[in-house]
Design a protein around this motif. Structure first.
Motif, PDB file in Angstrom:
ATOM      1  N   VAL A  33     -31.018 -49.273 -14.272  1.00 26.14           N
ATOM      2  CA  VAL A  33     -31.958 -50.261 -14.255  1.00 26.14           C
ATOM      3  C   VAL A  33     -32.338 -50.705 -12.771  1.00 26.14           C
ATOM      4  CG1 VAL A  33     -32.397 -52.740 -14.709  1.00 26.14           C
ATOM      5  CG2 VAL A  33     -31.059 -51.383 -16.233  1.00 26.14           C
ATOM      6  N   MET A  34     -33.793 -50.593 -12.635  1.00 23.61           N
ATOM      7  CA  MET A  34     -34.321 -50.751 -11.004  1.00 23.61           C
ATOM      8  C   MET A  34     -35.356 -51.619 -11.070  1.00 23.61           C
ATOM      9  SD  MET A  34     -33.976 -46.639  -9.771  1.00 23.61           S
ATOM     10  CE  MET A  34     -34.160 -47.268  -8.005  1.00 23.61           C
ATOM     11  N   GLU A  47     -15.596 -41.454 -22.768  1.00 24.60           N
ATOM     12  CA  GLU A  47     -16.545 -42.334 -22.266  1.00 24.60           C
ATOM     13  C   GLU A  47     -17.614 -41.533 -21.509  1.00 24.60           C
ATOM     14  OE1 GLU A  47     -13.573 -45.956 -20.680  1.00 24.60           O
ATOM     15  OE2 GLU A  47     -13.459 -43.944 -19.583  1.00 24.60           O
ATOM     16  N   ARG A  48     -17.417 -40.094 -20.973  1.00 25.31           N
ATOM     17  CA  ARG A  48     -18.260 -39.500 -20.190  1.00 25.31           C
ATOM     18  C   ARG A  48     -19.445 -39.139 -21.325  1.00 25.31           C
ATOM     19  NH1 ARG A  48     -15.524 -35.221 -16.046  1.00 25.31           N
ATOM     20  NH2 ARG A  48     -14.130 -36.891 -14.832  1.00 25.31           N
ATOM     21  N   LYS A  49     -19.206 -38.714 -22.583  1.00 27.96           N
ATOM     22  CA  LYS A  49     -20.143 -38.431 -23.640  1.00 27.96           C
ATOM     23  C   LYS A  49     -20.958 -39.572 -23.970  1.00 27.96           C
ATOM     24  CE  LYS A  49     -17.276 -35.013 -25.969  1.00 27.96           C
ATOM     25  NZ  LYS A  49     -16.687 -34.563 -27.058  1.00 27.96           N
ATOM     26  N   ALA A  50     -20.529 -40.792 -23.769  1.00 26.50           N
ATOM     27  CA  ALA A  50     -21.512 -42.188 -24.032  1.00 26.50           C
ATOM     28  C   ALA A  50     -22.362 -42.287 -23.013  1.00 26.50           C
ATOM     29  CB  ALA A  50     -20.346 -43.065 -24.398  1.00 26.50           C
ATOM     30  N   GLY A  51     -21.827 -41.917 -21.501  1.00 30.13           N
ATOM     31  CA  GLY A  51     -22.779 -42.222 -20.660  1.00 30.13           C
ATOM     32  C   GLY A  51     -22.457 -43.366 -19.916  1.00 30.13           C
ATOM     33  N   VAL A  52     -23.252 -43.830 -18.965  1.00 27.70           N
ATOM     34  CA  VAL A  52     -23.032 -44.952 -17.995  1.00 27.70           C
ATOM     35  C   VAL A  52     -24.294 -45.559 -17.851  1.00 27.70           C
ATOM     36  CG1 VAL A  52     -21.077 -43.974 -16.984  1.00 27.70           C
ATOM     37  CG2 VAL A  52     -23.575 -43.826 -15.734  1.00 27.70           C
ATOM     38  N   VAL A  53     -24.203 -47.010 -17.661  1.00 25.71           N
ATOM     39  CA  VAL A  53     -25.568 -47.719 -17.319  1.00 25.71           C
ATOM     40  C   VAL A  53     -25.050 -48.543 -16.073  1.00 25.71           C
ATOM     41  CG1 VAL A  53     -26.864 -49.586 -17.795  1.00 25.71           C
ATOM     42  CG2 VAL A  53     -26.191 -47.954 -19.815  1.00 25.71           C
ATOM     43  N   ALA A  54     -25.995 -48.661 -15.290  1.00 27.43           N
ATOM     44  CA  ALA A  54     -26.042 -49.308 -13.798  1.00 27.43           C
ATOM     45  C   ALA A  54     -27.071 -50.097 -13.651  1.00 27.43           C
ATOM     46  CB  ALA A  54     -25.539 -48.249 -12.814  1.00 27.43           C
ATOM     47  N   TRP A  55     -26.987 -50.927 -12.466  1.00 25.11           N
ATOM     48  CA  TRP A  55     -28.243 -51.496 -12.059  1.00 25.11           C
ATOM     49  C   TRP A  55     -28.237 -51.399 -10.459  1.00 25.11           C
ATOM     50  CZ3 TRP A  55     -24.581 -54.729 -14.242  1.00 25.11           C
ATOM     51  CH2 TRP A  55     -23.622 -55.506 -13.114  1.00 25.11           C
ATOM     52  N   SER A  56     -29.335 -51.301  -9.923  1.00 27.78           N
ATOM     53  CA  SER A  56     -29.327 -51.016  -8.282  1.00 27.78           C
ATOM     54  C   SER A  56     -30.932 -50.982  -7.967  1.00 27.78           C
ATOM     55  CB  SER A  56     -28.941 -49.714  -8.042  1.00 27.78           C
ATOM     56  OG  SER A  56     -29.195 -49.193  -6.741  1.00 27.78           O
ATOM     57  N   SER A  57     -30.961 -51.489  -6.639  1.00 25.07           N
ATOM     58  CA  SER A  57     -32.246 -51.387  -5.932  1.00 25.07           C
ATOM     59  C   SER A  57     -32.682 -49.945  -5.611  1.00 25.07           C
ATOM     60  CB  SER A  57     -32.461 -52.395  -4.657  1.00 25.07           C
ATOM     61  OG  SER A  57     -31.547 -51.883  -3.884  1.00 25.07           O
ATOM     62  N   ASN A  62     -29.941 -47.262  -4.030  1.00 25.17           N
ATOM     63  CA  ASN A  62     -28.870 -46.641  -3.430  1.00 25.17           C
ATOM     64  C   ASN A  62     -27.813 -46.391  -4.423  1.00 25.17           C
ATOM     65  OD1 ASN A  62     -30.037 -45.950  -1.092  1.00 25.17           O
ATOM     66  ND2 ASN A  62     -29.348 -47.692   0.018  1.00 25.17           N
ATOM     67  N   HIS A  63     -27.630 -47.449  -4.951  1.00 27.75           N
ATOM     68  CA  HIS A  63     -26.112 -47.233  -6.061  1.00 27.75           C
ATOM     69  C   HIS A  63     -26.857 -46.492  -7.213  1.00 27.75           C
ATOM     70  CE1 HIS A  63     -22.895 -48.046  -8.495  1.00 27.75           C
ATOM     71  NE2 HIS A  63     -23.696 -48.814  -9.507  1.00 27.75           N
ATOM     72  N   ALA A  64     -28.087 -46.813  -7.483  1.00 31.37           N
ATOM     73  CA  ALA A  64     -28.885 -45.934  -8.454  1.00 31.37           C
ATOM     74  C   ALA A  64     -28.649 -44.341  -8.178  1.00 31.37           C
ATOM     75  CB  ALA A  64     -30.198 -46.278  -8.498  1.00 31.37           C
ATOM     76  N   GLN A  65     -29.057 -43.750  -7.034  1.00 25.42           N
ATOM     77  CA  GLN A  65     -28.905 -42.402  -6.508  1.00 25.42           C
ATOM     78  C   GLN A  65     -27.349 -42.099  -6.685  1.00 25.42           C
ATOM     79  OE1 GLN A  65     -31.804 -41.377  -3.443  1.00 25.42           O
ATOM     80  NE2 GLN A  65     -31.736 -43.631  -3.127  1.00 25.42           N
ATOM     81  N   GLY A  66     -26.607 -42.795  -6.260  1.00 22.29           N
ATOM     82  CA  GLY A  66     -25.186 -42.438  -6.134  1.00 22.29           C
ATOM     83  C   GLY A  66     -24.577 -42.169  -7.512  1.00 22.29           C
ATOM     84  N   VAL A  67     -24.886 -43.048  -8.486  1.00 14.19           N
ATOM     85  CA  VAL A  67     -24.572 -42.827  -9.866  1.00 14.19           C
ATOM     86  C   VAL A  67     -25.003 -41.870 -10.560  1.00 14.19           C
ATOM     87  CG1 VAL A  67     -24.588 -44.140 -12.388  1.00 14.19           C
ATOM     88  CG2 VAL A  67     -23.874 -45.497 -10.122  1.00 14.19           C
ATOM     89  N   ALA A  68     -26.455 -41.585 -10.312  1.00 17.06           N
ATOM     90  CA  ALA A  68     -27.290 -40.444 -10.754  1.00 17.06           C
ATOM     91  C   ALA A  68     -26.789 -39.124 -10.448  1.00 17.06           C
ATOM     92  CB  ALA A  68     -28.600 -40.513 -10.736  1.00 17.06           C
ATOM     93  N   ALA A  69     -26.558 -38.920  -8.937  1.00 18.23           N
ATOM     94  CA  ALA A  69     -25.941 -37.919  -8.667  1.00 18.23           C
ATOM     95  C   ALA A  69     -24.480 -37.583  -9.175  1.00 18.23           C
ATOM     96  CB  ALA A  69     -25.911 -37.875  -7.278  1.00 18.23           C
ATOM     97  N   ALA A  70     -23.650 -38.521  -9.153  1.00 26.34           N
ATOM     98  CA  ALA A  70     -22.320 -38.344  -9.676  1.00 26.34           C
ATOM     99  C   ALA A  70     -22.283 -38.056 -11.270  1.00 26.34           C
ATOM    100  CB  ALA A  70     -21.536 -39.793  -9.680  1.00 26.34           C
TER     101      ALA A  70
END
Length: 326
Positions: A101-102, A70-80, A82-90
């Motif tokens: 998606v912002m 799953e890590r190799k495939a990566g992730v997709v998230a949506w956020s205004s 703060n969640h975006a930065q949290g996911v990106a940092a993680a």
């Protein structure tokens, strides 16, 4: 509470999962704030968290549990933002790709920071497009894992570590907390915090705090069903503009939360100025709503202690400067 999607034990496991990676943020007290509201208030300052908001807690708790494939495939998230930065940092820490998606009108600092953590940013129009649809389609195309901003058990449990820390830190201060006010968008932070607190301190009352035109949780708590934000609603609180309470978060909040408080944008502006002048804290609009509710006397004063969560500090510099100079 075993009937809920998240339990107290889930929050405890999340605390162990993020320990040493997420920041154990301070629980602060300010004489000026106490004097202003006429009671003792403790401030859980999530602006000191990694990425400047509580969102890193849930994001890391969720993403660190992904399989190698799953890590190799990566992730997709949506956020205004703060969640975006949290996911990106993680994902940066876990060496995996991310697409977020912002909204195109998100604060420039949030977009820039998300990109700086190495994530791909996909912009959309929040008034004419659905971020969920865009993100879902993108995840399907890439075979990536979709990471919701609040409606996910691991996300809720991760945010619930805020509640655990409030209990532990207030006890260390000898403070008898009887109410906790939590900023609320989709309800993940509120649901997690309520789960953590009510398990051992059922007498403590929790309240959501929302912008006046995005009071869907407050209205939902009154009607007993998930209400929606009216079309065209606007607020300076960009972080709290979820269209309705979550399918997973609302049942938890409905059972554990005592009520919903709302504040106007002007009350939020006043709270941000107060935090700067009297608390020496930088607070973003969405992160200031619980503070605004206390300052505007939305709850009667108690002889015991009120705890509030200031959930983020990612404010656009130009907006912030103009607000302080106004």
């Amino acid at each position: 509470m075993s009937g809920f999607v998240v339990t107290y034990e889930d929050v405890e496991r999340a605390a162990k999962q993020i320990e040493g990676v997420a920041v154990r943020t301070p629980l602060l007290e300010f004489a000026a704030l106490n004097a202003r509201v006429g009671q003792r208030v403790l401030v859980k300052f999530e602006g000191a968290q990694r990425t400047g908001s509580f969102k890193f807690r849930g994001a890391y708790n969720r993403l660190s549990r992904l399989t190698e494939q799953e890590r190799k495939a990566g992730v997709v998230a949506w956020s205004s933002g703060n969640h975006a930065q949290g996911v990106a940092a993680a994902t940066q820490l876990l060496a995996m790709p991310a697409a977020i998606v912002m909204p195109a009108d998100a604060p420039t600092i949030k977009i820039a920071n998300t990109r700086a953590y190495g994530a791909e940013v996909v912009l959309y129009d929040r008034y004419t497009q659905s971020r969920e649809e865009i993100a879902t389609k993108l995840a399907q195309q890439r075979g990536a894992v979709l990471v919701p901003s609040f409606d996910d058990p691991h996300i809720i449990a991760g945010q619930g570590t805020v509640g655990l820390e409030i209990l532990q830190q207030s006890a260390a201060l000898g403070a008898e907390v009887d109410r906790v006010l939590v900023c609320c968008g989709g309800g993940g932070l509120l649901a997690g915090t309520a789960t953590a607190i009510k398990a051992s301190r059922p007498e403590i009352k929790l309240y959501s705090a929302e912008p006046a035109d995005f009071d869907d949780t407050a209205r939902s708590l009154q009607t007993g069903q998930r209400e929606h934000v009216k079309a065209g609603a606007q607020s300076i609180c960009d972080a709290l503009q979820a269209p309705s309470p979550g399918k997973l978060t609302f049942p938890i909040n409905q059972a554990l939360v005592s009520g919903g408080l709302t504040v106007t944008d002007d009350e939020v502006r006043s709270a941000i100025r107060f935090a700067f002048a009297n608390m020496k804290l930088v607070v973003e609009p969405g992160g200031a709503v619980a503070l605004a509710a206390v300052l505007a006397a939305k709850l009667p004063v108690s002889e015991k202690v009120c705890a509030i969560v200031v959930s983020g500090a990612n404010v656009d510099p130009s907006f912030y400067a103009a607000l302080l100079m106004d």
